[in-house]
Structure formats: structure tokens, C-alpha cells
Design a protein around this motif. Structure first.
Motif, PDB file in Angstrom:
ATOM      1  N   LEU A   1      28.276  51.155  37.040  1.00  0.00           N
ATOM      2  CA  LEU A   1      29.377  50.330  37.544  1.00  0.00           C
ATOM      3  C   LEU A   1      30.555  51.153  38.045  1.00  0.00           C
ATOM      4  N   THR A   2      30.330  52.415  38.311  1.00  0.00           N
ATOM      5  CA  THR A   2      31.385  53.272  38.849  1.00  0.00           C
ATOM      6  C   THR A   2      31.401  53.278  40.379  1.00  0.00           C
ATOM      7  N   GLY A   3      30.327  52.803  40.979  1.00  0.00           N
ATOM      8  CA  GLY A   3      30.222  52.806  42.433  1.00  0.00           C
ATOM      9  C   GLY A   3      29.600  54.070  42.990  1.00  0.00           C
ATOM     10  N   LYS A   4      29.278  55.026  42.117  1.00  0.00           N
ATOM     11  CA  LYS A   4      28.704  56.269  42.636  1.00  0.00           C
ATOM     12  C   LYS A   4      27.227  56.130  43.000  1.00  0.00           C
ATOM     13  N   TYR A   5      26.566  55.125  42.432  1.00  0.00           N
ATOM     14  CA  TYR A   5      25.172  54.867  42.782  1.00  0.00           C
ATOM     15  C   TYR A   5      25.157  53.658  43.702  1.00  0.00           C
TER      16      TYR A   5
ATOM     17  N   VAL B   1      31.396  46.376  44.108  1.00  0.00           N
ATOM     18  CA  VAL B   1      32.028  47.196  45.141  1.00  0.00           C
ATOM     19  C   VAL B   1      32.796  46.309  46.127  1.00  0.00           C
ATOM     20  N   THR B   2      32.221  45.179  46.493  1.00  0.00           N
ATOM     21  CA  THR B   2      32.902  44.246  47.398  1.00  0.00           C
ATOM     22  C   THR B   2      34.182  43.710  46.760  1.00  0.00           C
ATOM     23  N   VAL B   3      34.093  43.281  45.495  1.00  0.00           N
ATOM     24  CA  VAL B   3      35.274  42.783  44.784  1.00  0.00           C
ATOM     25  C   VAL B   3      36.349  43.873  44.706  1.00  0.00           C
ATOM     26  N   ALA B   4      35.931  45.076  44.354  1.00  0.00           N
ATOM     27  CA  ALA B   4      36.884  46.187  44.258  1.00  0.00           C
ATOM     28  C   ALA B   4      37.566  46.428  45.597  1.00  0.00           C
ATOM     29  N   ASP B   5      36.797  46.501  46.671  1.00  0.00           N
ATOM     30  CA  ASP B   5      37.353  46.725  48.007  1.00  0.00           C
ATOM     31  C   ASP B   5      38.345  45.625  48.393  1.00  0.00           C
ATOM     32  N   GLU B   6      37.990  44.373  48.099  1.00  0.00           N
ATOM     33  CA  GLU B   6      38.853  43.245  48.457  1.00  0.00           C
ATOM     34  C   GLU B   6      40.167  43.241  47.674  1.00  0.00           C
TER      35      GLU B   6
ATOM     36  N   ALA C   1      35.567  46.901  37.417  1.00  0.00           N
ATOM     37  CA  ALA C   1      34.622  46.657  36.320  1.00  0.00           C
ATOM     38  C   ALA C   1      35.354  46.573  34.980  1.00  0.00           C
ATOM     39  N   LEU C   2      36.249  47.503  34.725  1.00  0.00           N
ATOM     40  CA  LEU C   2      36.974  47.496  33.454  1.00  0.00           C
ATOM     41  C   LEU C   2      37.915  46.291  33.344  1.00  0.00           C
ATOM     42  N   ALA C   3      38.573  45.927  34.430  1.00  0.00           N
ATOM     43  CA  ALA C   3      39.443  44.749  34.410  1.00  0.00           C
ATOM     44  C   ALA C   3      38.619  43.505  34.097  1.00  0.00           C
ATOM     45  N   TRP C   4      37.450  43.394  34.693  1.00  0.00           N
ATOM     46  CA  TRP C   4      36.569  42.240  34.441  1.00  0.00           C
ATOM     47  C   TRP C   4      36.093  42.237  32.995  1.00  0.00           C
TER      48      TRP C   4
ATOM     49  N   ALA D   1      43.117  50.835  34.802  1.00  0.00           N
ATOM     50  CA  ALA D   1      42.637  49.456  34.669  1.00  0.00           C
ATOM     51  C   ALA D   1      43.255  48.717  33.491  1.00  0.00           C
ATOM     52  N   ALA D   2      43.949  49.415  32.618  1.00  0.00           N
ATOM     53  CA  ALA D   2      44.491  48.792  31.399  1.00  0.00           C
ATOM     54  C   ALA D   2      45.369  47.586  31.689  1.00  0.00           C
ATOM     55  N   ASP D   3      46.097  47.598  32.774  1.00  0.00           N
ATOM     56  CA  ASP D   3      47.010  46.505  33.094  1.00  0.00           C
ATOM     57  C   ASP D   3      46.531  45.645  34.268  1.00  0.00           C
ATOM     58  N   LEU D   4      45.268  45.795  34.637  1.00  0.00           N
ATOM     59  CA  LEU D   4      44.745  45.048  35.776  1.00  0.00           C
ATOM     60  C   LEU D   4      44.013  43.785  35.325  1.00  0.00           C
ATOM     61  N   HIS D   5      44.073  42.771  36.167  1.00  0.00           N
ATOM     62  CA  HIS D   5      43.345  41.527  35.933  1.00  0.00           C
ATOM     63  C   HIS D   5      42.829  41.039  37.282  1.00  0.00           C
ATOM     64  N   LEU D   6      41.584  40.632  37.322  1.00  0.00           N
ATOM     65  CA  LEU D   6      41.026  40.080  38.548  1.00  0.00           C
ATOM     66  C   LEU D   6      41.403  38.613  38.659  1.00  0.00           C
ATOM     67  N   ASP D   7      41.456  38.111  39.887  1.00  0.00           N
ATOM     68  CA  ASP D   7      41.723  36.691  40.057  1.00  0.00           C
ATOM     69  C   ASP D   7      40.495  35.900  39.583  1.00  0.00           C
ATOM     70  N   PRO D   8      40.681  34.627  39.253  1.00  0.00           N
ATOM     71  CA  PRO D   8      39.572  33.826  38.706  1.00  0.00           C
ATOM     72  C   PRO D   8      38.336  33.777  39.602  1.00  0.00           C
ATOM     73  N   ALA D   9      38.523  33.746  40.914  1.00  0.00           N
ATOM     74  CA  ALA D   9      37.368  33.683  41.822  1.00  0.00           C
ATOM     75  C   ALA D   9      36.537  34.960  41.747  1.00  0.00           C
ATOM     76  N   ALA D  10      37.196  36.109  41.687  1.00  0.00           N
ATOM     77  CA  ALA D  10      36.478  37.386  41.591  1.00  0.00           C
ATOM     78  C   ALA D  10      35.768  37.496  40.248  1.00  0.00           C
ATOM     79  N   ALA D  11      36.456  37.084  39.177  1.00  0.00           N
ATOM     80  CA  ALA D  11      35.839  37.128  37.844  1.00  0.00           C
ATOM     81  C   ALA D  11      34.612  36.220  37.794  1.00  0.00           C
ATOM     82  N   LYS D  12      34.724  35.041  38.392  1.00  0.00           N
ATOM     83  CA  LYS D  12      33.595  34.108  38.409  1.00  0.00           C
ATOM     84  C   LYS D  12      32.425  34.692  39.183  1.00  0.00           C
TER      85      LYS D  12
END
Length: 134
Positions: A11-15, A54-59, A68-71, A97-108
Motif C-alpha cells: 500500500l505504499t504505491g511502489k508496486y 493511488v487514485t484516491v491519493a492523487d485526487e 492508506a494510513l489516514a484510511w 498521515a497522523a493528522d490526515l483524514h479522507l473524505d467520506p466518499a474516498a473512505a467508502k
């Protein structure tokens, strides 16, 4: 508490699907290494999860690690995530990522793509019994 929130590096995006595994990475050093082995985890399901992450991260202007960690830490019941950074840069990226939160649509979206398949037994059997009319 979540151990291995980055899926042993998946989930790092390197693969990435269809790309060479980077040298110096866990799988670059040994593609059949343990539980993260390409032959074990390189499934279509895993690639869908990675592609979506990767798409969620880019957006959201984040790295895949941060998304990944925020989720993960926003999931119900999770109080901590044990990260396993090998370098100072990896640690800095993770700590951001400690203070990050994804929006509900991305989390879903990440919830849906990563939902584990329902085992056939006993669930298919229970479903069959509950829909019987005889």
C-alpha cells in the motif's frame, strides 16, 4: 491496533500493475519473500486495491502511504497503527498521515474495494436456508 497497515509495502504505491518491481524494495530483493510475495499477493484483487488507493491519493494531493494510513486509522475501533519504516524518509511520510483524514466518499471507495470476499460456508448455506420455500 493495526500491525502492518501498509500491507508489507503493497500500500505504499511502489508496486504497480504491469511495472517492474523496484530494486532495493522488499520484493525487488526477493519477489517470493514471505507473505508479501508477488506470487501470493499479486492478485487482481490486490492490484484493484492498489490502483484505487493511488487514485484516491492523487485526487487528495497525498502519497499512497499517507492515504492508506489516514484510511486505516479512521476505521472504527482502530486506535493505533504500527508502522515499519526502514528509512527516515519513509518515517516522515508515515508520520505526516497522523493528522490526515479522507473524505467520506474516498473512505467508502477504499472500504468497498478492500472488503474481503464472503466465505461460501456457512454464509451461502445460511442464505440458501433462509430463502427456501419448502
Amino acid at each position: 491496533m493495526v500491525w502492518g497497515p501498509l500491507g508489507a509495502g503493497w500500500l505504499t504505491g511502489k508496486y504497480r500493475r504491469g511495472q517492474e518491481v523496484p530494486s532495493g524494495s522488499r520484493l525487488g530483493d526477493d519477489s517470493n519473500r514471505g507473505l508479501e510475495a508477488l506470487s501470493r499477493r499479486g492478485t487482481d484483487r490486490t492490484w484493484r486495491i492498489v490502483d484505487t488507493l493511488v487514485t484516491v491519493a492523487d485526487e487528495h494531493g497525498l502519497t499512497p502511504v499517507q492515504a492508506a494510513l489516514a484510511w486505516v486509522v479512521d476505521r472504527p475501533g482502530i486506535t493505533a497503527a504500527l508502522i515499519g519504516a526502514r528509512t527516515a524518509d519513509q518515517l516522515r511520510d508515515s508520520l505526516t498521515a497522523a493528522d490526515l483524514h479522507l473524505d467520506p466518499a474516498a473512505a467508502k471507495l477504499l472500504d468497498e474495494v478492500s472488503a474481503p470476499p464472503t466465505p461460501d460456508y456457512p454464509y451461502a448455506f445460511i442464505d440458501e436456508l433462509s430463502t427456501r420455500t419448502d
